[in-house]
Design a protein around this motif. Structure first.
Motif: not given
Length: 156
Positions: A33-39, A45-49, A80-88
């Motif tokens: 996601c853009l927040a991880h790559v550029y933000g 931390p990542d979370r377990v799905r 830039p966002e500080g949180y992963c878009h996929r997690q949100l």
């Protein structure tokens, strides 16, 4: 005095030293996601799905390119966002699927206030409807149909 080779036969050297470079902390991003790559999402931390509402990798791969591009990425201001878009998005899907309140968000998601701020910003700018329309259009085109429906049925 004994030489080095007498103390450590060549056959045992591979047990002491790794024969080639190993990168224990690779710079690879855990999410694309853009927040991880550029933000700044890498700071969290990542979370377990683990929930049925979590997106599969295939769903994320299909939906990620359809996400609206943030203003900061286009040079229009903001940070830039500080949180992963996929997690949100997973958190919002969990909330909708379970019919829970914002404050009852499980602790393994970003804080409920961050998720709500993300959702509210998207709602205020009409991005939820835009994302929905993009998903619907992509699915219809994949099925060989026109992106926009020509008729609708309302059932009460």
């Amino acid at each position: 005095m004994r030489s080095h080779s007498e103390w450590f036969p060549e056959a045992l050297l591979f047990l002491l030293y790794v024969p080639e470079h190993v990168d224990f902390n690779p710079p690879a991003v855990s999410c694309d996601c853009l927040a991880h790559v550029y933000g700044n999402a890498a700071d969290h931390p990542d979370r377990v799905r683990r929930y049925p509402s979590d997106m599969t990798d295939a769903e994320w791969a299909a939906g990620r390119p359809l996400l609206p591009v943030p203003a900061w990425f286009q040079g229009r201001g903001g940070r830039p966002e500080g949180y992963c878009h996929r997690q949100l998005l997973d958190a919002i899907r969990y909330l909708v699927a379970g019919g829970i309140s914002w404050r009852a968000m499980p602790a393994d998601f970003p804080a409920w206030a961050r998720v709500y701020a993300f959702f509210r910003r998207w709602r205020e700018h009409g991005l939820i409807a835009e994302f929905h329309d993009r998903l619907r259009g992509t699915l219809r085109e994949r099925e060989g149909r026109e992106a926009e429906p020509t008729a609708g049925i309302i059932d009460a």
